[in-house]
Scaffold this motif. Structure first.
Motif, PDB file in Angstrom:
ATOM      1  N   ASP A  39       0.820  -1.215   0.000  1.00 48.80           N
ATOM      2  CA  ASP A  39       0.000   0.000   0.000  1.00 48.80           C
ATOM      3  C   ASP A  39       0.855   1.267   0.000  1.00 48.80           C
ATOM      4  O   ASP A  39       0.421   2.286  -0.533  1.00 48.80           O
ATOM      5  N   TYR A  40       2.008   1.222   0.642  1.00 53.21           N
ATOM      6  CA  TYR A  40       2.855   2.409   0.775  1.00 53.21           C
ATOM      7  C   TYR A  40       4.273   2.063   0.320  1.00 53.21           C
ATOM      8  O   TYR A  40       5.200   1.981   1.123  1.00 53.21           O
ATOM      9  N   PRO A  41       4.465   1.875  -0.968  1.00 56.62           N
ATOM     10  CA  PRO A  41       5.762   1.405  -1.455  1.00 56.62           C
ATOM     11  C   PRO A  41       6.829   2.495  -1.406  1.00 56.62           C
ATOM     12  O   PRO A  41       6.523   3.687  -1.478  1.00 56.62           O
TER      13      PRO A  41
ATOM     14  N   ARG B 159       4.378   2.759   7.705  1.00 54.99           N
ATOM     15  CA  ARG B 159       4.659   3.743   6.661  1.00 54.99           C
ATOM     16  C   ARG B 159       3.525   4.724   6.457  1.00 54.99           C
ATOM     17  O   ARG B 159       3.754   5.826   5.963  1.00 54.99           O
ATOM     18  N   GLN B 160       2.298   4.340   6.785  1.00 51.97           N
ATOM     19  CA  GLN B 160       1.176   5.252   6.523  1.00 51.97           C
ATOM     20  C   GLN B 160       1.335   6.532   7.312  1.00 51.97           C
ATOM     21  O   GLN B 160       0.756   7.554   6.954  1.00 51.97           O
ATOM     22  N   LEU B 161       2.117   6.526   8.386  1.00 45.02           N
ATOM     23  CA  LEU B 161       2.301   7.736   9.182  1.00 45.02           C
ATOM     24  C   LEU B 161       2.957   8.848   8.362  1.00 45.02           C
ATOM     25  O   LEU B 161       2.736  10.032   8.614  1.00 45.02           O
ATOM     26  N   TYR B 162       3.760   8.480   7.381  1.00 52.54           N
ATOM     27  CA  TYR B 162       4.464   9.478   6.577  1.00 52.54           C
ATOM     28  C   TYR B 162       3.551  10.152   5.563  1.00 52.54           C
ATOM     29  O   TYR B 162       3.933  11.154   4.949  1.00 52.54           O
ATOM     30  N   TYR B 163       2.350   9.616   5.368  1.00 50.09           N
ATOM     31  CA  TYR B 163       1.422  10.195   4.414  1.00 50.09           C
ATOM     32  C   TYR B 163       0.509  11.236   5.070  1.00 50.09           C
ATOM     33  O   TYR B 163      -0.324  11.833   4.396  1.00 50.09           O
ATOM     34  N   ARG B 164       0.660  11.437   6.358  1.00 47.62           N
ATOM     35  CA  ARG B 164      -0.178  12.401   7.056  1.00 47.62           C
ATOM     36  C   ARG B 164       0.247  13.819   6.709  1.00 47.62           C
ATOM     37  O   ARG B 164       1.403  14.068   6.359  1.00 47.62           O
ATOM     38  N   GLY B 165      -0.692  14.728   6.832  1.00 50.95           N
ATOM     39  CA  GLY B 165      -0.377  16.135   6.592  1.00 50.95           C
ATOM     40  C   GLY B 165       0.010  16.374   5.146  1.00 50.95           C
ATOM     41  O   GLY B 165      -0.614  15.861   4.217  1.00 50.95           O
ATOM     42  N   ASN B 166       1.114  17.105   4.965  1.00 55.49           N
ATOM     43  CA  ASN B 166       1.542  17.421   3.598  1.00 55.49           C
ATOM     44  C   ASN B 166       2.450  16.340   3.018  1.00 55.49           C
ATOM     45  O   ASN B 166       2.976  16.505   1.917  1.00 55.49           O
ATOM     46  N   GLY B 167       2.652  15.250   3.718  1.00 58.52           N
ATOM     47  CA  GLY B 167       3.451  14.148   3.197  1.00 58.52           C
ATOM     48  C   GLY B 167       4.941  14.397   3.211  1.00 58.52           C
ATOM     49  O   GLY B 167       5.696  13.650   2.585  1.00 58.52           O
ATOM     50  N   LEU B 168       5.363  15.467   3.909  1.00 56.92           N
ATOM     51  CA  LEU B 168       6.788  15.783   3.953  1.00 56.92           C
ATOM     52  C   LEU B 168       7.292  15.566   5.379  1.00 56.92           C
ATOM     53  O   LEU B 168       6.759  16.146   6.320  1.00 56.92           O
ATOM     54  N   THR B 169       8.293  14.737   5.531  1.00 53.18           N
ATOM     55  CA  THR B 169       8.832  14.405   6.852  1.00 53.18           C
ATOM     56  C   THR B 169      10.354  14.437   6.798  1.00 53.18           C
ATOM     57  O   THR B 169      10.957  14.051   5.789  1.00 53.18           O
ATOM     58  N   TYR B 170      10.931  14.930   7.883  1.00 57.29           N
ATOM     59  CA  TYR B 170      12.394  14.892   8.010  1.00 57.29           C
ATOM     60  C   TYR B 170      12.749  13.843   9.066  1.00 57.29           C
ATOM     61  O   TYR B 170      12.178  13.830  10.165  1.00 57.29           O
ATOM     62  N   ARG B 187      15.067  13.460   3.849  1.00 61.10           N
ATOM     63  CA  ARG B 187      13.767  14.064   3.577  1.00 61.10           C
ATOM     64  C   ARG B 187      12.912  12.993   2.914  1.00 61.10           C
ATOM     65  O   ARG B 187      13.308  12.414   1.891  1.00 61.10           O
ATOM     66  N   VAL B 188      11.760  12.742   3.497  1.00 61.42           N
ATOM     67  CA  VAL B 188      10.875  11.708   2.988  1.00 61.42           C
ATOM     68  C   VAL B 188       9.624  12.387   2.427  1.00 61.42           C
ATOM     69  O   VAL B 188       8.947  13.125   3.128  1.00 61.42           O
ATOM     70  N   THR B 189       9.366  12.114   1.153  1.00 62.57           N
ATOM     71  CA  THR B 189       8.165  12.641   0.510  1.00 62.57           C
ATOM     72  C   THR B 189       7.234  11.471   0.244  1.00 62.57           C
ATOM     73  O   THR B 189       7.634  10.499  -0.408  1.00 62.57           O
ATOM     74  N   ALA B 190       6.027  11.572   0.766  1.00 58.25           N
ATOM     75  CA  ALA B 190       5.063  10.483   0.603  1.00 58.25           C
ATOM     76  C   ALA B 190       3.823  11.014  -0.095  1.00 58.25           C
ATOM     77  O   ALA B 190       3.104  11.860   0.456  1.00 58.25           O
ATOM     78  N   ILE B 191       3.580  10.523  -1.302  1.00 56.95           N
ATOM     79  CA  ILE B 191       2.416  10.943  -2.094  1.00 56.95           C
ATOM     80  C   ILE B 191       1.592   9.701  -2.375  1.00 56.95           C
ATOM     81  O   ILE B 191       2.134   8.695  -2.852  1.00 56.95           O
ATOM     82  N   PRO B 192       0.293   9.730  -2.067  1.00 54.98           N
ATOM     83  CA  PRO B 192      -0.532   8.502  -2.141  1.00 54.98           C
ATOM     84  C   PRO B 192      -0.415   7.733  -3.449  1.00 54.98           C
ATOM     85  O   PRO B 192      -0.276   6.523  -3.431  1.00 54.98           O
ATOM     86  N   GLU B 193      -0.432   8.376  -4.577  1.00 57.56           N
ATOM     87  CA  GLU B 193      -0.386   7.618  -5.837  1.00 57.56           C
ATOM     88  C   GLU B 193       1.029   7.285  -6.270  1.00 57.56           C
ATOM     89  O   GLU B 193       1.232   6.449  -7.152  1.00 57.56           O
ATOM     90  N   GLU B 194       2.000   7.946  -5.654  1.00 53.27           N
ATOM     91  CA  GLU B 194       3.373   7.792  -6.159  1.00 53.27           C
ATOM     92  C   GLU B 194       4.293   7.053  -5.198  1.00 53.27           C
ATOM     93  O   GLU B 194       5.395   6.679  -5.582  1.00 53.27           O
ATOM     94  N   GLY B 195       3.895   6.849  -3.978  1.00 59.75           N
ATOM     95  CA  GLY B 195       4.744   6.143  -3.030  1.00 59.75           C
ATOM     96  C   GLY B 195       5.685   7.073  -2.282  1.00 59.75           C
ATOM     97  O   GLY B 195       5.509   8.282  -2.277  1.00 59.75           O
ATOM     98  N   MET B 196       6.707   6.505  -1.680  1.00 61.47           N
ATOM     99  CA  MET B 196       7.645   7.255  -0.842  1.00 61.47           C
ATOM    100  C   MET B 196       8.968   7.458  -1.568  1.00 61.47           C
ATOM    101  O   MET B 196       9.472   6.553  -2.227  1.00 61.47           O
ATOM    102  N   ARG B 197       9.524   8.642  -1.406  1.00 60.87           N
ATOM    103  CA  ARG B 197      10.865   8.930  -1.914  1.00 60.87           C
ATOM    104  C   ARG B 197      11.724   9.366  -0.742  1.00 60.87           C
ATOM    105  O   ARG B 197      11.306  10.190   0.069  1.00 60.87           O
ATOM    106  N   CYS B 198      12.910   8.813  -0.674  1.00 59.65           N
ATOM    107  CA  CYS B 198      13.827   9.112   0.426  1.00 59.65           C
ATOM    108  C   CYS B 198      15.092   9.749  -0.151  1.00 59.65           C
ATOM    109  O   CYS B 198      15.738   9.153  -1.015  1.00 59.65           O
TER     110      CYS B 198
END
Lengths: 260, 206
Positions: A39-41, B159-170, B187-198
């Motif tokens: 779900d969160y890749p 991981r869903q915690l990183y999608y809260r708010g604006n999806g930007l976490t340090y 810097r972790v960017t989490a966007i629902p359709e795109e996943g997480m970038r570190c």
């Protein structure tokens, strides 16, 4: 089939069974985490090539040893080799994937799978030193693994108990830690942390000496200590210790009736 | 009873002790033999010493390879304690900052349970290194210790915690071992359709 071949087959099945139980004992826990992976890749990380970010790679590596449930019962050398090769590859697959790399289960499983591979390759040997060789390799692996645990704790934060205090007594929400936070004073918790940390370091350093100790003595002590770690910590620790316990018990069984 | 000169003639080590210790205590007739037999029995029970001493005992190639691999791993582990460059590489393994993916994979085979003092700070705004070093609580920042791989807070935990708010976490990591300390900032960017970038960052300037 002569007596020695039968011993090799029995030994292979015993250690493989322990390996598989440890590998799959927390399958339910991993299932829920896997749903998170899907779900969160993680789409990008500088270190990992793209395939190693994919949770499906981890799923494939994790489920591959299921075939061993059938192949481990075979008496044919090639099937034993295949079983152990699958175990080695699965362990490596889990270790190098971005979703699962952190679990120590795959490290211990990797080394024990290598031992199983050695056993299966040497299945047909009838010389007197095969038992000694297998026991030595097992002792060396057990010693090295606990050396790794001990060395990383030879630092002030563990020696003073600070790390154990924070990880367990401040942060853990599972029993008995909430109870201990309420029942013990801060000073008592710090003292207990110090004793636990130094005791762990001492025990692990002792286990690191396994290759230098008599076979039966070291395997008995190692089995008891590892089982105690599981009993007094958390049942999920069996995923890390299970294959090692099986290896120690298997080699003990192998050496039991031999005069030293 | 004749005293055998070789331990093998007396059977198991336990039998040797049962036979010879009382005799040595009672009569002191066989002190040297007793200790020699006990010590020899102990040494004979160590497979490693058997391979070293007995030229007839030879290992298979694969067995020798495995022993060599284990020995190499043990040497590297000892190197963690005494050699800062080795230590630095293993600490970088914990932060996923190895010099190459291949090197990281090789280091993954080393057991490292409960290694180093690992701490994590998770926050919505960039932090300075001084704030992490001061040891005081930082507002709006979660801080905790981990047993190993502090970066598992990104890769393994919820991981869903990183999608809260604006999806930007340090996320800030610190691993300490003796006189070595490694900091990492992500810097972790989490966007629902795109996943997480570190992405790894330098620390924010004062």
């Amino acid at each position: 089939m002569n007596q020695r071949d039968s011993m090799t087959t029995r030994l292979f099945r015993l250690v493989s069974a322990g390996w598989l139980i440890g590998w799959y004992i927390k399958a339910q826990h991993l299932y829920w985490i896997y749903l998170d992976f899907v779900d969160y890749p993680i789409r990008h990380h500088a270190l990992f090539p793209h395939p190693c970010l994919d949770a499906r790679m981890a799923l494939t590596a994790y489920t591959l040893p299921l075939i061993s449930l059938v192949t481990m019962w075979s008496r044919h050398r090639n099937m034993m080799v295949l079983t152990s090769v699958m175990m080695v590859l699965s362990s490596v697959g889990m270790l190098i994937n971005a979703n699962t790399f952190n679990d120590a289960t795959w490290v211990t499983s990797f080394w024990v799978a290598l031992w199983l591979l050695w056993l299966s390759v040497n299945e047909a040997r009838t010389d007197a030193t095969v038992r000694l060789e297998g026991t030595l390799i097992a002792q060396a692996m057990i010693g090295m693994i606990f050396l790794g645990g001990a060395v990383g704790k030879l630092t002030e934060q563990y020696w003073s108990g600070e790390a154990i205090y924070n990880i367990y007594f401040q942060q853990k929400t599972t029993w008995p830690y909430p109870f201990l936070r309420e029942f013990l004073t801060d000073g008592q918790r710090l003292l207990l942390s110090l004793l636990i940390a130094r005791g762990s370091i001492g025990i692990e350093l002792f286990l690191a000496l396994t290759p230098l100790l008599p076979a039966r003595f070291s395997l008995i002590v190692a089995s008891v200590i590892m089982a105690s770690f599981v009993l007094f910590s958390h049942w999920m620790l069996y995923s890390v210790m299970g294959c090692l316990i099986a290896l120690a018990v298997g080699c003990l069984y192998w050496n039991w009736n031999v005069a030293e | 009873m004749n005293v055998p000169k070789r331990p093998e003639e007396a059977g198991s080590l336990a039998l040797q002790i049962a036979i010879y210790c009382p005799r040595s205590i009672d009569s002191m007739k066989y002190p040297k033999v007793t200790w020699r037999l006990l010590f020899a029995g102990w040494l004979n029970a160590i497979p490693l010493l058997t391979f070293i001493r007995d030229r007839r005992a030879t290992m298979s190639r694969f067995g020798a390879l495995l022993v060599g691999l284990v020995s190499l791993a043990a040497l590297i582990l000892v190197g963690v304690a005494v050699m800062p460059p080795v230590r630095a590489e293993v600490m970088k393994k914990f932060h996923l900052r190895a010099r190459s993916y291949g090197a990281w994979c090789a280091l993954q085979l080393l057991p490292s349970m409960y290694n180093f003092a690992n701490e994590v700070w998770i926050t919505g705004t960039p932090l300075r290194r001084e704030q992490l070093e001061q040891g005081r609580e930082i507002p709006n920042t979660a801080h905790f210790w981990t047993n190993h791989y502090p970066i598992q807070v990104l890769t393994y935990w919820e991981r869903q915690l990183y999608y809260r708010g604006n999806g930007l976490t340090y996320v800030y990591l610190r691993s300490r071992y003796r006189d070595s300390t490694l900091y990492s900032a992500l810097r972790v960017t989490a966007i629902p359709e795109e996943g997480m970038r570190c992405e790894y960052l330098p620390f924010a300037e004062d």
